[in-house]
Write a protein that holds these residues in place. Structure first.
Motif, PDB file in Angstrom:
ATOM      1  N   ASP A   1      55.071  27.083  17.748  1.00 23.69           N
ATOM      2  CA  ASP A   1      53.838  26.531  17.514  1.00 23.69           C
ATOM      3  C   ASP A   1      53.704  24.952  18.161  1.00 23.69           C
ATOM      4  O   ASP A   1      54.367  24.648  19.060  1.00 23.69           O
ATOM      5  CB  ASP A   1      53.345  26.419  16.118  1.00 23.69           C
ATOM      6  N   ILE A   2      52.542  24.422  17.760  1.00 19.63           N
ATOM      7  CA  ILE A   2      52.400  23.121  18.335  1.00 19.63           C
ATOM      8  C   ILE A   2      53.821  22.073  18.145  1.00 19.63           C
ATOM      9  O   ILE A   2      54.665  22.296  17.631  1.00 19.63           O
ATOM     10  CB  ILE A   2      51.353  22.210  17.775  1.00 19.63           C
ATOM     11  N   ASP A   3      53.950  20.998  19.215  1.00 15.75           N
ATOM     12  CA  ASP A   3      54.996  20.059  18.939  1.00 15.75           C
ATOM     13  C   ASP A   3      54.548  18.660  18.911  1.00 15.75           C
ATOM     14  O   ASP A   3      54.216  18.107  20.070  1.00 15.75           O
ATOM     15  CB  ASP A   3      55.734  20.158  20.338  1.00 15.75           C
ATOM     16  N   LEU A   4      54.761  18.456  17.790  1.00 16.48           N
ATOM     17  CA  LEU A   4      54.357  16.822  17.428  1.00 16.48           C
ATOM     18  C   LEU A   4      54.986  15.693  18.320  1.00 16.48           C
ATOM     19  O   LEU A   4      54.473  14.795  18.580  1.00 16.48           O
ATOM     20  CB  LEU A   4      54.480  16.578  15.820  1.00 16.48           C
ATOM     21  N   LYS A   5      56.190  16.101  18.566  1.00 20.03           N
ATOM     22  CA  LYS A   5      57.068  15.353  19.447  1.00 20.03           C
ATOM     23  C   LYS A   5      56.517  14.985  20.816  1.00 20.03           C
ATOM     24  O   LYS A   5      56.352  13.694  21.225  1.00 20.03           O
ATOM     25  CB  LYS A   5      58.417  15.540  19.885  1.00 20.03           C
ATOM     26  N   SER A   6      55.732  15.784  21.212  1.00 22.75           N
ATOM     27  CA  SER A   6      55.116  15.681  22.536  1.00 22.75           C
ATOM     28  C   SER A   6      54.101  14.462  22.539  1.00 22.75           C
ATOM     29  O   SER A   6      53.826  13.763  23.587  1.00 22.75           O
ATOM     30  CB  SER A   6      54.326  17.028  22.986  1.00 22.75           C
ATOM     31  N   PHE A   7      53.509  14.302  21.477  1.00 24.07           N
ATOM     32  CA  PHE A   7      52.363  13.323  21.253  1.00 24.07           C
ATOM     33  C   PHE A   7      52.925  11.897  21.565  1.00 24.07           C
ATOM     34  O   PHE A   7      52.306  11.010  22.004  1.00 24.07           O
ATOM     35  CB  PHE A   7      51.734  13.374  20.004  1.00 24.07           C
ATOM     36  N   ASP A   8      54.259  11.729  21.083  1.00 22.70           N
ATOM     37  CA  ASP A   8      54.796  10.541  21.082  1.00 22.70           C
ATOM     38  C   ASP A   8      55.688  10.226  22.586  1.00 22.70           C
ATOM     39  O   ASP A   8      56.341   9.050  22.703  1.00 22.70           O
ATOM     40  CB  ASP A   8      55.808  10.457  19.958  1.00 22.70           C
ATOM     41  N   ASN A   9      55.816  10.974  23.294  1.00 19.30           N
ATOM     42  CA  ASN A   9      56.272  11.044  24.644  1.00 19.30           C
ATOM     43  C   ASN A   9      56.039   9.791  25.419  1.00 19.30           C
ATOM     44  O   ASN A   9      54.739  10.019  26.072  1.00 19.30           O
ATOM     45  CB  ASN A   9      56.714  12.098  25.430  1.00 19.30           C
ATOM     46  N   ARG A  10      56.799   8.855  25.737  1.00 18.20           N
ATOM     47  CA  ARG A  10      56.499   7.658  26.555  1.00 18.20           C
ATOM     48  C   ARG A  10      56.857   7.589  27.900  1.00 18.20           C
ATOM     49  O   ARG A  10      56.894   6.658  28.804  1.00 18.20           O
ATOM     50  CB  ARG A  10      57.009   6.340  25.812  1.00 18.20           C
ATOM     51  N   THR A  11      57.716   8.539  28.071  1.00 18.00           N
ATOM     52  CA  THR A  11      58.605   8.609  29.448  1.00 18.00           C
ATOM     53  C   THR A  11      58.025   9.034  30.680  1.00 18.00           C
ATOM     54  O   THR A  11      58.745   8.802  31.746  1.00 18.00           O
ATOM     55  CB  THR A  11      59.968   9.474  29.201  1.00 18.00           C
ATOM     56  N   MET A  12      56.998   9.890  30.679  1.00 18.69           N
ATOM     57  CA  MET A  12      56.384  10.442  31.565  1.00 18.69           C
ATOM     58  C   MET A  12      57.220  11.744  32.328  1.00 18.69           C
ATOM     59  O   MET A  12      57.057  12.404  33.300  1.00 18.69           O
ATOM     60  CB  MET A  12      56.074   9.442  32.906  1.00 18.69           C
ATOM     61  N   LYS A  13      58.478  11.864  31.536  1.00 13.54           N
ATOM     62  CA  LYS A  13      59.306  13.102  31.854  1.00 13.54           C
ATOM     63  C   LYS A  13      59.425  14.004  30.456  1.00 13.54           C
ATOM     64  O   LYS A  13      59.187  13.777  29.438  1.00 13.54           O
ATOM     65  CB  LYS A  13      60.563  12.455  31.980  1.00 13.54           C
ATOM     66  N   ASN A  14      59.707  15.096  30.911  1.00 14.23           N
ATOM     67  CA  ASN A  14      60.140  16.372  29.702  1.00 14.23           C
ATOM     68  C   ASN A  14      58.865  16.490  28.965  1.00 14.23           C
ATOM     69  O   ASN A  14      58.989  16.874  27.922  1.00 14.23           O
ATOM     70  CB  ASN A  14      61.608  15.725  28.984  1.00 14.23           C
ATOM     71  N   ILE A  15      57.661  16.601  29.511  1.00 13.29           N
ATOM     72  CA  ILE A  15      56.508  16.823  28.737  1.00 13.29           C
ATOM     73  C   ILE A  15      56.215  18.194  28.640  1.00 13.29           C
ATOM     74  O   ILE A  15      55.892  18.706  27.737  1.00 13.29           O
ATOM     75  CB  ILE A  15      55.449  15.821  29.370  1.00 13.29           C
ATOM     76  N   LYS A  16      56.271  18.948  29.744  1.00 15.86           N
ATOM     77  CA  LYS A  16      55.716  20.145  29.945  1.00 15.86           C
ATOM     78  C   LYS A  16      56.577  21.229  29.216  1.00 15.86           C
ATOM     79  O   LYS A  16      57.754  20.965  28.828  1.00 15.86           O
ATOM     80  CB  LYS A  16      55.851  20.594  31.295  1.00 15.86           C
ATOM     81  N   ARG A  17      55.937  22.104  28.295  1.00 13.91           N
ATOM     82  CA  ARG A  17      56.593  23.105  27.578  1.00 13.91           C
ATOM     83  C   ARG A  17      56.303  24.721  28.412  1.00 13.91           C
ATOM     84  O   ARG A  17      55.043  24.764  28.443  1.00 13.91           O
ATOM     85  CB  ARG A  17      55.952  23.026  26.090  1.00 13.91           C
ATOM     86  N   THR A  18      57.292  25.088  28.507  1.00 14.22           N
ATOM     87  CA  THR A  18      57.237  26.514  29.352  1.00 14.22           C
ATOM     88  C   THR A  18      57.159  27.763  28.729  1.00 14.22           C
ATOM     89  O   THR A  18      57.862  27.896  27.646  1.00 14.22           O
ATOM     90  CB  THR A  18      58.315  26.193  30.565  1.00 14.22           C
ATOM     91  N   VAL A  19      56.624  28.783  29.491  1.00 18.19           N
ATOM     92  CA  VAL A  19      56.724  29.881  28.911  1.00 18.19           C
ATOM     93  C   VAL A  19      58.220  30.772  28.801  1.00 18.19           C
ATOM     94  O   VAL A  19      58.519  31.582  28.140  1.00 18.19           O
ATOM     95  CB  VAL A  19      55.694  31.018  29.645  1.00 18.19           C
ATOM     96  N   ARG A  20      58.898  30.292  29.726  1.00 16.91           N
ATOM     97  CA  ARG A  20      60.343  30.643  30.021  1.00 16.91           C
ATOM     98  C   ARG A  20      61.249  30.293  28.807  1.00 16.91           C
ATOM     99  O   ARG A  20      61.931  31.200  28.388  1.00 16.91           O
ATOM    100  CB  ARG A  20      61.059  30.176  31.135  1.00 16.91           C
ATOM    101  N   LYS A  21      60.858  29.148  28.168  1.00 15.65           N
ATOM    102  CA  LYS A  21      61.593  28.679  26.960  1.00 15.65           C
ATOM    103  C   LYS A  21      60.884  29.241  25.800  1.00 15.65           C
ATOM    104  O   LYS A  21      61.677  29.463  24.847  1.00 15.65           O
ATOM    105  CB  LYS A  21      61.549  27.296  27.073  1.00 15.65           C
TER     106      LYS A  21
END
Length: 186
Positions: A73-93
């Motif tokens: 489901d949703i990922d609350l940690k994505s809202f807090d990402n300040r790094t501009m990296k590792n933001i995308k969530r993929t279908v592979r995973k």
């Protein structure tokens, strides 16, 4: 003067030949200040998450955070990402995408087009209205004397075209031209 969206994958030499009197601005996550601030990955902060009281650091973090997959489901940690990296969530995973949840705690999972108009466009429009007015003014100032070419990895400027990701440079273009996309009601 005009504002044009082009692919960052094209060489500056080629673009300079095609647009000899244009100022070329990279607005991707690899750009320099202040233009990098236009990247959906840029952590502006305070971006309202629709239909709830949460806020996100970046437009992309908001978009990815509300994505609902077959196995997650949703990922609350994505809202807090300040790094501009590792933001995308993929279908592979995470399995196939089911849609985007319309806010935290909402039972509504929006299909792609509806999510673009109800989540992505309002979030990106919010940063243009609330975080990037100085940079918008600078682009308009440049346009008094020169065409402006905005570089983006994506060049799809049609929010109804789901065959390719939407170009945020295209949204900047539409915003400056007073042509912000509005969902047609059928």
């Amino acid at each position: 003067m005009m504002i044009i969206v082009e692919s960052k994958k094209k060489s500056l030499e080629k673009l300079s030949k095609v647009y000899p009197n244009a100022v070329i601005l990279d607005v991707t996550s690899k750009a320099q200040m202040p233009w990098v601030k236009f990247s959906p990955f840029y952590p502006h902060g305070d971006i309202p998450v629709p239909n709830c009281s949460y806020q996100a650091m970046s437009v992309e973090g908001l978009w990815q955070g509300l994505k609902v997959f077959e196995h997650e489901d949703i990922d609350l940690k994505s809202f807090d990402n300040r790094t501009m990296k590792n933001i995308k969530r993929t279908v592979r995973k995470h399995g196939q995408v089911k849609g985007h949840r319309f806010g935290i705690g909402s039972n509504d999972i929006l299909p792609y087009i509806e999510a673009r108009f109800s989540i992505y466009l309002p979030a990106y429009g919010w940063i243009l209205d609330n975080k990037l007015q100085d940079e918008i003014a600078e682009i308009k100032k440049i346009m008094q004397l020169n065409d402006v070419v905005l570089l983006d990895y994506e060049t799809n400027t049609d929010p109804y075209n789901t065959s390719k990701p939407l170009s945020h440079a295209g949204l900047i273009q539409k915003y400056i031209q007073g042509e912000w996309p509005v969902r047609a009601i059928n």
